[in-house]
Design an enzyme around this catalytic site. Sequence first.
Site, PDB file in Angstrom:
ATOM      1  N   HIS A   1      -2.995   5.054 -20.850  1.00 60.02           N
ATOM      2  CA  HIS A   1      -3.526   4.252 -19.992  1.00 60.02           C
ATOM      3  C   HIS A   1      -4.777   4.516 -19.486  1.00 60.02           C
ATOM      4  CE1 HIS A   1      -3.811   1.002 -16.825  1.00 60.02           C
ATOM      5  NE2 HIS A   1      -4.005   2.124 -15.986  1.00 60.02           N
TER       6      HIS A   1
ATOM      7  N   GLN B   1       9.513  13.960  -7.137  1.00 57.85           N
ATOM      8  CA  GLN B   1      10.299  12.949  -7.438  1.00 57.85           C
ATOM      9  C   GLN B   1      11.093  13.092  -8.633  1.00 57.85           C
ATOM     10  OE1 GLN B   1       7.234   9.389  -7.410  1.00 57.85           O
ATOM     11  NE2 GLN B   1       7.121   9.803  -5.171  1.00 57.85           N
TER      12      GLN B   1
ATOM     13  N   ASN C   1      -1.416   6.217 -11.416  1.00 57.52           N
ATOM     14  CA  ASN C   1      -2.366   6.921 -12.231  1.00 57.52           C
ATOM     15  C   ASN C   1      -2.379   8.312 -11.808  1.00 57.52           C
ATOM     16  OD1 ASN C   1      -2.744   5.107 -14.122  1.00 57.52           O
ATOM     17  ND2 ASN C   1      -4.167   4.017 -12.784  1.00 57.52           N
TER      18      ASN C   1
ATOM     19  N   ALA D   1       5.322   1.906  -1.501  1.00 59.69           N
ATOM     20  CA  ALA D   1       5.876   0.401  -1.066  1.00 59.69           C
ATOM     21  C   ALA D   1       5.036  -0.303  -0.216  1.00 59.69           C
ATOM     22  CB  ALA D   1       7.211   0.585  -0.350  1.00 59.69           C
ATOM     23  N   ALA D   2       4.014   0.754   0.475  1.00 60.69           N
ATOM     24  CA  ALA D   2       3.262  -0.027   1.514  1.00 60.69           C
ATOM     25  C   ALA D   2       1.902  -0.374   0.877  1.00 60.69           C
ATOM     26  CB  ALA D   2       3.123   0.973   2.937  1.00 60.69           C
ATOM     27  N   GLY D   3       1.472   0.078  -0.228  1.00 54.93           N
ATOM     28  CA  GLY D   3       0.441  -0.068  -1.034  1.00 54.93           C
ATOM     29  C   GLY D   3       0.248  -1.547  -1.354  1.00 54.93           C
TER      30      GLY D   3
ATOM     31  N   ASN E   1      -1.483  14.854  -8.101  1.00 54.18           N
ATOM     32  CA  ASN E   1      -0.241  14.181  -8.580  1.00 54.18           C
ATOM     33  C   ASN E   1       0.899  14.886  -9.049  1.00 54.18           C
ATOM     34  OD1 ASN E   1      -0.964  10.904  -8.294  1.00 54.18           O
ATOM     35  ND2 ASN E   1      -2.855  11.894  -9.238  1.00 54.18           N
TER      36      ASN E   1
ATOM     37  N   ARG F   1     -10.775  15.979 -13.087  1.00 58.70           N
ATOM     38  CA  ARG F   1      -9.440  15.697 -13.520  1.00 58.70           C
ATOM     39  C   ARG F   1      -8.376  16.419 -13.325  1.00 58.70           C
ATOM     40  NH1 ARG F   1      -8.783  13.087 -19.455  1.00 58.70           N
ATOM     41  NH2 ARG F   1      -9.330  15.005 -20.200  1.00 58.70           N
TER      42      ARG F   1
ATOM     43  N   ASP G   1      -2.259  -3.646 -19.526  1.00 53.12           N
ATOM     44  CA  ASP G   1      -3.273  -3.508 -20.811  1.00 53.12           C
ATOM     45  C   ASP G   1      -2.955  -4.588 -21.937  1.00 53.12           C
ATOM     46  OD1 ASP G   1      -4.721  -1.431 -19.372  1.00 53.12           O
ATOM     47  OD2 ASP G   1      -2.893  -0.459 -20.037  1.00 53.12           O
TER      48      ASP G   1
ATOM     49  N   ILE H   1      -0.053  -2.868  -4.456  1.00 59.83           N
ATOM     50  CA  ILE H   1       0.818  -3.213  -5.774  1.00 59.83           C
ATOM     51  C   ILE H   1       2.330  -3.477  -5.233  1.00 59.83           C
ATOM     52  CG2 ILE H   1       1.813  -2.448  -7.821  1.00 59.83           C
ATOM     53  CD1 ILE H   1      -0.675  -1.216  -8.493  1.00 59.83           C
TER      54      ILE H   1
END
Length: 327
Positions: free
Chosen positions: A187, A112, A131, A12-14, A105, A98, A159, A16
């Site tokens: 994506h 979550q 991502n 939320a603080a980013g 992530n 990768r 996209d 986006i």
Amino acid sequence: TQAPVNVTVTGAAGQIGYALLFRIASGQLLGQDVPVKLRLLEIPQAVKAAEGTAMELEDGAFPLLAGTDIFDDPKQAFEGTNIALLVGARPRSKGMERGDLLEANGGIFKPQGEAINAGAADDIKVLVVGNPANTNALIARSHAPDVPADRFTAMTRLDHNRALAQLAKKLGVPVTELKKVAIWGNHSATQYPSVQHAEFGGKSIADAVDQAWLENDFIPTVAKRGAAIIEARGLSSAASAASAAIDHVHTWVNGTPAGDWTSAAVASDGSYGVPEGLISSFPVTAENGQHKIVQGLEIDDFSRARIDASVNELVEERDTVQKLGLI
Ligand code: NAX
């Protein structure tokens, strides 16, 4: 009066988050008659910044905003949530492979997913923006066995919107004239923006543009637009990403118009040879809060090769997270 819908936003603080939260609070996510309650999830170091954003949300005096709560614990942040926008993710740092990126992530999307499984409302809808979005959604979903698989989606609407914008410019028509554009696959730079079935004002777009433009201009422009924005702005796309997230959820809840579709990364049912369970982008319709993959489209050889290339990348990502024990 309707009870507020609980919307959880992670990261939320980013950047986006900063663009997204005000649009949710203003009613653009769910409609001008739907009150919302925001539940913000951040890492402990960013809670203070999220508090600043919450102060600004308060200062917006939004009639539909029933309150904002801030958490650093996913279990609490997803308690009773109806819509979850998973924006916070671990970005790729210099020299990161990768596999390392997926592992980092996994450390975010596994807990979550578990928290959503444990505490979210029965009608939970999840959009993963962070991502690598498709595979992050796959990780979260695999830790939420009690939630129907089709509630986990990843965002390719940006996209899709980028493709609409490029086509509108090329054809000299407003975006509202364009129908049946589709993003297939991951994506990522391998995504396939397809005009094979697309129309403008009822005419075929594929017939109106030449193949060389599609291959050398349109497809790379859409697929690499994120990099072009970073180059120009010095920061990655944020307001356009937030706008696409609003579009994705709004369409999911309110449906697609007759005679058109949109693009979203959803659980494959095996359609078009995409392995079942993979979260891959397809042309989809939405009705009564449910996505349906558009069925029965003929896929030409060019499209087939592009779809397969992107889906293969998703299969590799899935195999990597499987080996890492993340799904
Ligand atoms: P920022 O780095 O500005 O913000 C990310 C925020 O997430 C930070 O405030 C960070 O503290 C928080 N965060 C990290 N781990 C967290 C966790 N475990 N729980 C809660 N919060 C956590 O990135 P921003 O520009 O906002 O982008 C966010 C994500 O969107 C990135 O992964 C980015 O790659 C992705 N994007 C996806 C797009 C798409 O079309 N699917 C397009 C835009 C964007 O690139």
